[in-house]
Design a protein around this motif. Structure first.
Motif, PDB file in Angstrom:
ATOM      1  N   LYS A  90      39.850  43.766  38.172  1.00 50.95           N
ATOM      2  CA  LYS A  90      40.657  44.409  38.686  1.00 50.95           C
ATOM      3  C   LYS A  90      40.372  44.310  40.231  1.00 50.95           C
ATOM      4  O   LYS A  90      39.266  44.096  40.476  1.00 50.95           O
ATOM      5  CB  LYS A  90      40.500  46.073  38.488  1.00 50.95           C
ATOM      6  CG  LYS A  90      41.669  46.826  38.827  1.00 50.95           C
ATOM      7  CD  LYS A  90      41.565  48.465  38.560  1.00 50.95           C
ATOM      8  CE  LYS A  90      42.782  48.818  37.726  1.00 50.95           C
ATOM      9  NZ  LYS A  90      42.447  50.345  37.285  1.00 50.95           N
ATOM     10  N   LYS A  91      41.620  43.874  40.742  1.00 46.17           N
ATOM     11  CA  LYS A  91      41.508  43.316  42.137  1.00 46.17           C
ATOM     12  C   LYS A  91      42.161  44.461  43.088  1.00 46.17           C
ATOM     13  O   LYS A  91      43.026  45.141  42.661  1.00 46.17           O
ATOM     14  CB  LYS A  91      42.286  42.151  42.405  1.00 46.17           C
ATOM     15  CG  LYS A  91      42.242  41.007  41.735  1.00 46.17           C
ATOM     16  CD  LYS A  91      40.816  40.103  41.914  1.00 46.17           C
ATOM     17  CE  LYS A  91      40.841  39.072  41.028  1.00 46.17           C
ATOM     18  NZ  LYS A  91      40.405  39.190  39.576  1.00 46.17           N
ATOM     19  N   PRO A  92      41.429  44.811  44.412  1.00 44.40           N
ATOM     20  CA  PRO A  92      41.943  46.006  45.095  1.00 44.40           C
ATOM     21  C   PRO A  92      43.348  45.597  45.610  1.00 44.40           C
ATOM     22  O   PRO A  92      43.768  44.370  45.940  1.00 44.40           O
ATOM     23  CB  PRO A  92      40.928  45.822  46.245  1.00 44.40           C
ATOM     24  CG  PRO A  92      40.217  44.573  46.325  1.00 44.40           C
ATOM     25  CD  PRO A  92      40.339  43.984  44.838  1.00 44.40           C
ATOM     26  N   GLU A  93      43.996  46.438  46.026  1.00 39.72           N
ATOM     27  CA  GLU A  93      45.377  46.466  46.557  1.00 39.72           C
ATOM     28  C   GLU A  93      45.178  46.156  47.990  1.00 39.72           C
ATOM     29  O   GLU A  93      46.000  45.221  48.600  1.00 39.72           O
ATOM     30  CB  GLU A  93      46.276  47.712  46.414  1.00 39.72           C
ATOM     31  CG  GLU A  93      47.063  47.570  45.193  1.00 39.72           C
ATOM     32  CD  GLU A  93      47.837  49.132  44.897  1.00 39.72           C
ATOM     33  OE1 GLU A  93      48.180  49.706  45.906  1.00 39.72           O
ATOM     34  OE2 GLU A  93      47.782  49.576  43.746  1.00 39.72           O
ATOM     35  N   ASN A  94      43.987  46.704  48.419  1.00 43.27           N
ATOM     36  CA  ASN A  94      43.999  46.360  50.070  1.00 43.27           C
ATOM     37  C   ASN A  94      42.698  45.640  49.962  1.00 43.27           C
ATOM     38  O   ASN A  94      41.834  45.843  49.574  1.00 43.27           O
ATOM     39  CB  ASN A  94      43.531  47.951  50.644  1.00 43.27           C
ATOM     40  CG  ASN A  94      43.307  47.550  52.116  1.00 43.27           C
ATOM     41  OD1 ASN A  94      43.081  46.512  52.773  1.00 43.27           O
ATOM     42  ND2 ASN A  94      43.382  48.770  52.891  1.00 43.27           N
ATOM     43  N   SER A  95      42.927  44.387  50.818  1.00 46.01           N
ATOM     44  CA  SER A  95      41.810  43.354  50.827  1.00 46.01           C
ATOM     45  C   SER A  95      40.416  43.832  51.392  1.00 46.01           C
ATOM     46  O   SER A  95      39.520  43.260  51.079  1.00 46.01           O
ATOM     47  CB  SER A  95      42.481  42.066  51.530  1.00 46.01           C
ATOM     48  OG  SER A  95      42.512  42.492  52.589  1.00 46.01           O
ATOM     49  N   ALA A  96      40.612  44.889  52.051  1.00 47.07           N
ATOM     50  CA  ALA A  96      39.413  45.423  52.920  1.00 47.07           C
ATOM     51  C   ALA A  96      38.485  45.984  51.746  1.00 47.07           C
ATOM     52  O   ALA A  96      37.208  46.442  51.991  1.00 47.07           O
ATOM     53  CB  ALA A  96      39.920  46.532  53.913  1.00 47.07           C
ATOM     54  N   ASP A  97      39.264  46.305  50.647  1.00 47.69           N
ATOM     55  CA  ASP A  97      38.284  46.955  49.556  1.00 47.69           C
ATOM     56  C   ASP A  97      37.697  46.216  48.507  1.00 47.69           C
ATOM     57  O   ASP A  97      36.982  46.385  47.783  1.00 47.69           O
ATOM     58  CB  ASP A  97      39.106  48.173  48.864  1.00 47.69           C
ATOM     59  CG  ASP A  97      39.645  49.194  49.570  1.00 47.69           C
ATOM     60  OD1 ASP A  97      39.003  49.495  50.343  1.00 47.69           O
ATOM     61  OD2 ASP A  97      40.843  49.822  49.281  1.00 47.69           O
ATOM     62  N   MET A  98      37.671  44.559  49.010  1.00 47.30           N
ATOM     63  CA  MET A  98      37.180  43.740  48.028  1.00 47.30           C
ATOM     64  C   MET A  98      35.620  43.629  48.237  1.00 47.30           C
ATOM     65  O   MET A  98      35.268  43.797  49.114  1.00 47.30           O
ATOM     66  CB  MET A  98      37.763  42.508  48.457  1.00 47.30           C
ATOM     67  CG  MET A  98      37.529  41.341  47.842  1.00 47.30           C
ATOM     68  SD  MET A  98      38.475  41.126  46.282  1.00 47.30           S
ATOM     69  CE  MET A  98      37.876  39.567  45.654  1.00 47.30           C
ATOM     70  N   ILE A  99      35.234  43.691  46.981  1.00 48.16           N
ATOM     71  CA  ILE A  99      33.662  43.478  47.186  1.00 48.16           C
ATOM     72  C   ILE A  99      33.347  42.224  47.757  1.00 48.16           C
ATOM     73  O   ILE A  99      33.812  41.310  47.338  1.00 48.16           O
ATOM     74  CB  ILE A  99      33.129  43.597  45.508  1.00 48.16           C
ATOM     75  CG1 ILE A  99      33.234  45.082  45.133  1.00 48.16           C
ATOM     76  CG2 ILE A  99      31.753  43.245  45.678  1.00 48.16           C
ATOM     77  CD1 ILE A  99      32.877  45.284  43.699  1.00 48.16           C
ATOM     78  N   GLU A 100      32.270  42.374  48.356  1.00 46.27           N
ATOM     79  CA  GLU A 100      31.738  41.027  49.154  1.00 46.27           C
ATOM     80  C   GLU A 100      30.955  40.227  47.981  1.00 46.27           C
ATOM     81  O   GLU A 100      30.232  40.534  47.177  1.00 46.27           O
ATOM     82  CB  GLU A 100      30.851  41.473  50.262  1.00 46.27           C
ATOM     83  CG  GLU A 100      31.723  41.581  51.572  1.00 46.27           C
ATOM     84  CD  GLU A 100      30.593  42.217  52.371  1.00 46.27           C
ATOM     85  OE1 GLU A 100      29.727  41.773  52.898  1.00 46.27           O
ATOM     86  OE2 GLU A 100      31.136  43.177  53.211  1.00 46.27           O
ATOM     87  N   GLU A 101      31.181  38.921  48.413  1.00 44.08           N
ATOM     88  CA  GLU A 101      30.311  37.891  47.741  1.00 44.08           C
ATOM     89  C   GLU A 101      28.966  38.239  47.490  1.00 44.08           C
ATOM     90  O   GLU A 101      28.353  38.592  48.502  1.00 44.08           O
ATOM     91  CB  GLU A 101      30.601  36.653  47.926  1.00 44.08           C
ATOM     92  CG  GLU A 101      31.975  36.236  47.542  1.00 44.08           C
ATOM     93  CD  GLU A 101      32.583  34.769  47.997  1.00 44.08           C
ATOM     94  OE1 GLU A 101      31.486  33.875  48.564  1.00 44.08           O
ATOM     95  OE2 GLU A 101      33.673  33.979  47.891  1.00 44.08           O
TER      96      GLU A 101
END
Ligand SMILES: [Zn+2]
Ligand SMILES: [Zn+2]
Length: 396
Positions: A162-173
């Motif tokens: 699952k990818k977040p709708e808001n890119s700010a909620d993306m897990i960091e590498e």
């Protein structure tokens, strides 16, 4: 290690044996005390740092979809890539493609319905499935085993990729994921290294948080709506000699104090315990042993054994929306307790010393409870004690 540790060794999974690291290398890899049980204590963030140091930055840690080079249609190009990856000759690579290429996995012709099992299948598994489906149709029986399997599968896979709708909620590498397993209730959660202990605490759902205290046989309408979690906010985690107390609210009590006072009142050989604020620590900050049983305690005396079963780096196939963590991926199937009278609805009341009930305690849904125990004006009939009941099977 545990049944549910499934870290990919290439991404830093800890459930396989570790690489044979030369002892002179100065690496601080977690060492197993007993291979089947738990590791020595180690610092979570430092462990992540070691993995990140060993892996190639962009390539290995990337959370982007891998380039679609697997779908290259140019077979010559595909063979060359396979030969390079496998270290074999072009000839062998071409043969491999011919024998076990993706198209060899296809068994349906264009336009065929995968749900329809062909009459004369020679696949044993399909034959079994066909018989099972037929049996189910004939008997209309609820297939509990199947329901449980579906439930477990959906639980585990509901957030995969699952990818977040808001890119700010993306897990960091390079983020760490800890598998956290809990007994009573039995559930497995994934938590991020950068998350606070309080985030896990808030996501642990325990039936004792939902219990409503008190006896209400005279005033069933006044059974309070507010649940114990709001009334008793104190809780702690215990990891490696430190009690992490939830101190976010002024009414939080230090539940660990009695334990510490007890251990210090005589020399009981437990050494010195520390206390800290749960809300000040992330999982990266912890020193822990993987596989070791630790403690989560709330509601004064409701104790849960918690085990970190795996620590690994995040992978692009993981759920990448950090707002969905801690992520519940496994939960024990719980039977709901049904009303004794109608045998249909989930119990909402439990009675003791009940002159109307054939057993003690006895469970009732709200409708049957009131019908049996009160007259039309709502006056209590007979003798009984009544307690609101929250069924563990009714919530997630
Ligand atoms: Zn509990
Ligand atoms: Zn009922």
């Amino acid at each position: 290690m545990a049944e549910d540790s499934r870290g990919d060794p290439a991404c830093g999974g800890m459930d396989g044996r570790q690489d044979p690291v030369p002892s002179s290398g100065g690496f601080n890899f977690p060492e197993y005390e007993l291979p089947e049980l738990n590791t020595h204590a180690f610092h979570v963030a430092a462990f992540g740092e070691l993995w990140r140091g060993r892996l190639r930055g962009e390539g290995d840690l990337s959370l982007k979809e891998p380039p679609a080079d697997r779908e290259v249609t140019d077979s010559g190009c595909e063979d060359a890539a396979a030969a390079r990856d496998l270290g074999c000759s072009l000839e062998t690579a071409a043969e491999l493609r011919a024998v076990c290429g993706l198209d060899k996995l296809r068994c349906l012709e264009e336009g065929e319905d995968p749900e329809v099992i062909p009459e004369n299948t020679d696949l044993v598994t399909l034959g079994i499935r066909k018989r099972l489906l037929k049996h189910r149709e004939e008997t209309l029986r609820i297939d509990r085993a199947c329901r449980q399997e579906t439930f477990a599968y959906e639980m585990e896979s509901h957030a995969v990729g699952k990818k977040p709708e808001n890119s700010a909620d993306m897990i960091e590498e390079g983020e760490l994921i800890l598998s956290h397993k809990e007994h009573k209730p039995y559930q497995t959660m994934l938590v991020l290294g950068s998350q606070k202990l309080t985030e896990l605490r808030d996501s642990i759902c325990c039936v004792s948080d939902l219990q409503i205290g008190g006896e209400f046989s005279n005033t069933p309408d006044q059974a309070p709506e507010n649940i114990s979690k709001d009334l008793y906010k104190s809780a702690f985690f215990y990891f490696e000699g430190t009690f992490y107390n939830d101190k976010r609210y002024p009414e939080c009590r230090d539940l660990s104090r009695t334990i510490i006072e007890w251990s210090e009142s005589h020399d009981r050989g437990y050494g010195k315990f520390q206390t800290a604020k749960m809300e000040d620590f992330t999982f990266n900050d912890l020193y822990i042993k993987v596989g070791f049983p630790y403690l989560y305690c709330h509601q004064g005396d409701c104790e849960h054994v918690v085990v970190i079963t795996d620590i690994r780096l995040v992978h692009h196939d993981d759920c990448l929306d950090k707002t969905l963590y801690p992520l519940l991926i496994k939960k024990h199937w719980l039977w709901t307790r049904k009303c004794f009278v109608c045998k249909m609805f989930t119990a909402r009341w439990v009675t003791n010393n009940d002159s109307f009930a054939p057993q003690d305690p006895c469970f009732f849904c709200d409708v049957c409870f009131r019908m049996l125990h009160y007259d039309a004006e709502g006056n209590k009939l007979g003798e009984f004690l009544a307690y609101p009941y929250v069924d563990p099977g009714t919530f997630n």
